[in-house]
Design a protein around this motif. Structure first.
Motif, PDB file in Angstrom:
ATOM      1  N   TYR A 190       0.844  -1.190   0.000  1.00  0.00           N
ATOM      2  CA  TYR A 190       0.000   0.000   0.000  1.00  0.00           C
ATOM      3  C   TYR A 190       0.880   1.241   0.000  1.00  0.00           C
ATOM      4  CZ  TYR A 190      -3.787  -3.161   1.186  1.00  0.00           C
ATOM      5  OH  TYR A 190      -4.707  -4.172   1.165  1.00  0.00           O
ATOM      6  N   LEU A 191       0.513   2.208  -0.799  1.00  0.00           N
ATOM      7  CA  LEU A 191       1.195   3.499  -0.816  1.00  0.00           C
ATOM      8  C   LEU A 191       0.248   4.516  -0.198  1.00  0.00           C
ATOM      9  CD1 LEU A 191       2.643   3.293  -4.416  1.00  0.00           C
ATOM     10  CD2 LEU A 191       3.847   2.901  -2.265  1.00  0.00           C
ATOM     11  N   ASN A 192       0.696   5.124   0.902  1.00  0.00           N
ATOM     12  CA  ASN A 192      -0.156   6.033   1.657  1.00  0.00           C
ATOM     13  C   ASN A 192       0.487   7.410   1.774  1.00  0.00           C
ATOM     14  OD1 ASN A 192      -0.382   3.078   3.243  1.00  0.00           O
ATOM     15  ND2 ASN A 192      -2.288   4.014   2.589  1.00  0.00           N
ATOM     16  N   PRO A 193      -0.325   8.424   2.067  1.00  0.00           N
ATOM     17  CA  PRO A 193       0.236   9.775   2.209  1.00  0.00           C
ATOM     18  C   PRO A 193       1.266   9.844   3.326  1.00  0.00           C
ATOM     19  CG  PRO A 193      -2.152   9.853   2.092  1.00  0.00           C
ATOM     20  CD  PRO A 193      -1.771   8.405   2.230  1.00  0.00           C
ATOM     21  N   LYS A 194       2.165  10.807   3.203  1.00  0.00           N
ATOM     22  CA  LYS A 194       3.186  11.062   4.221  1.00  0.00           C
ATOM     23  C   LYS A 194       2.647  12.074   5.227  1.00  0.00           C
ATOM     24  CE  LYS A 194       6.735   8.815   2.391  1.00  0.00           C
ATOM     25  NZ  LYS A 194       7.385   7.710   3.053  1.00  0.00           N
ATOM     26  N   ALA A 195       2.980  11.856   6.493  1.00  0.00           N
ATOM     27  CA  ALA A 195       2.607  12.801   7.547  1.00  0.00           C
ATOM     28  C   ALA A 195       3.783  13.752   7.781  1.00  0.00           C
ATOM     29  CB  ALA A 195       2.263  12.068   8.838  1.00  0.00           C
ATOM     30  N   ILE A 196       3.488  15.055   7.724  1.00  0.00           N
ATOM     31  CA  ILE A 196       4.467  16.096   8.003  1.00  0.00           C
ATOM     32  C   ILE A 196       4.059  16.737   9.326  1.00  0.00           C
ATOM     33  CG2 ILE A 196       5.568  18.215   7.180  1.00  0.00           C
ATOM     34  CD1 ILE A 196       5.837  15.863   5.211  1.00  0.00           C
ATOM     35  N   ALA A 234      -3.349  23.141  13.371  1.00  0.00           N
ATOM     36  CA  ALA A 234      -3.762  23.008  11.972  1.00  0.00           C
ATOM     37  C   ALA A 234      -3.550  21.589  11.467  1.00  0.00           C
ATOM     38  CB  ALA A 234      -2.995  23.986  11.084  1.00  0.00           C
ATOM     39  N   VAL A 235      -4.530  21.134  10.690  1.00  0.00           N
ATOM     40  CA  VAL A 235      -4.425  19.902   9.909  1.00  0.00           C
ATOM     41  C   VAL A 235      -4.655  20.334   8.464  1.00  0.00           C
ATOM     42  CG1 VAL A 235      -5.385  17.616   9.434  1.00  0.00           C
ATOM     43  CG2 VAL A 235      -5.297  18.477  11.802  1.00  0.00           C
ATOM     44  N   ILE A 236      -3.621  20.187   7.646  1.00  0.00           N
ATOM     45  CA  ILE A 236      -3.696  20.667   6.266  1.00  0.00           C
ATOM     46  C   ILE A 236      -3.439  19.500   5.325  1.00  0.00           C
ATOM     47  CG2 ILE A 236      -2.790  22.286   4.563  1.00  0.00           C
ATOM     48  CD1 ILE A 236      -1.970  24.115   6.894  1.00  0.00           C
ATOM     49  N   SER A 279       0.416  14.232  -1.881  1.00  0.00           N
ATOM     50  CA  SER A 279       0.110  13.122  -0.967  1.00  0.00           C
ATOM     51  C   SER A 279       0.715  13.328   0.416  1.00  0.00           C
ATOM     52  CB  SER A 279       0.571  11.787  -1.563  1.00  0.00           C
ATOM     53  OG  SER A 279      -0.106  11.525  -2.763  1.00  0.00           O
ATOM     54  N   GLN A 280       0.443  14.505   1.002  1.00  0.00           N
ATOM     55  CA  GLN A 280       0.930  14.818   2.335  1.00  0.00           C
ATOM     56  C   GLN A 280      -0.195  15.355   3.208  1.00  0.00           C
ATOM     57  OE1 GLN A 280       4.082  17.670   1.670  1.00  0.00           O
ATOM     58  NE2 GLN A 280       5.539  16.098   1.052  1.00  0.00           N
ATOM     59  N   VAL A 281      -0.068  15.100   4.516  1.00  0.00           N
ATOM     60  CA  VAL A 281      -0.959  15.666   5.522  1.00  0.00           C
ATOM     61  C   VAL A 281      -0.077  16.346   6.558  1.00  0.00           C
ATOM     62  CG1 VAL A 281      -2.690  15.182   7.300  1.00  0.00           C
ATOM     63  CG2 VAL A 281      -2.671  13.837   5.181  1.00  0.00           C
TER      64      VAL A 281
END
Length: 196
Positions: A38-44, A106-108, A114-116
């Motif tokens: 699975y390829l998932n978004p990266k968390a920043i 903030a949650v952006i 593909s980042q959160v």
């Protein structure tokens, strides 16, 4: 289109791009062991470090992308840490500063990369800070000193706006924002917030 993965990360055999049973998206599936990658978004994670006098710790980027532009400490979240722990670690790595993470402000979501982003408010602990490999300059700034036209990323620009607006109201809350469109050239336009 997802990145091309050629080999299974468990057994090393070749993978195929297909929709697994009971799924709705194409995935990289190993024909040998059945592993699905699975390829998932990266968390920043990031933090807006506030000094006792109300100034904010800002860093001039010494790395690409956006070399020479300004940000607060932020970077990729690591395995085994909370968003607050990651944000404090990034502050230490990028500015040599000890920062106590406070509430999430903030949650952006940035789907085009593909980042959160998970941005915390933080309290600067002590008075030590300085440049690092990642930051050529680290400075405390009042709101009117923030170089708004030289902010590195729209996520940083919006987070700072949320922070200062909340501070004026005397009440912090968690803001949510979706940056839906990749900024268009020239790149400086990306700080305007006009492409949300």
């Amino acid at each position: 289109m997802p990145p091309i993965i050629k080999f299974c990360n468990l057994c090393g055999h070749g993978v195929d791009l297909r929709i697994p049973p009971d799924d709705h998206l194409e995935r990289h599936v190993c024909g040998h062991c059945g592993n699905i990658q699975y390829l998932n978004p990266k968390a920043i994670v990031g933090i807006v470090p506030e000094a006792e006098d109300g100034r904010i710790l800002m860093c001039r980027r010494n790395i690409e992308p956006r070399l020479g532009l300004w940000t607060f400490p932020a970077g990729f979240m690591e395995l085994g840490e909370t968003s607050g722990q990651g944000a404090a670690r990034e502050a230490l790595e990028e500015s040599q500063a000890q920062v106590e993470p406070l509430e999430l402000i903030a949650v952006i979501n940035v789907p085009y990369v593909s980042q959160v982003y998970l941005i915390h408010r933080g309290r600067l602990v002590g008075s030590h800070f300085g440049p690092t490999v990642e930051s050529s300059e680290v400075r405390l700034m009042r709101e009117d000193e923030i170089p708004w036209d030289d902010i590195a990323f729209p996520t940083i620009w919006h987070s700072l706006k949320f922070f200062f607006e909340d501070r004026r109201r005397g009440r912090y809350e968690t803001h949510s924002l979706d940056l839906k469109f990749r900024p268009r050239p020239p790149q400086r336009d990306e700080i305007s917030g006009g492409n949300i």
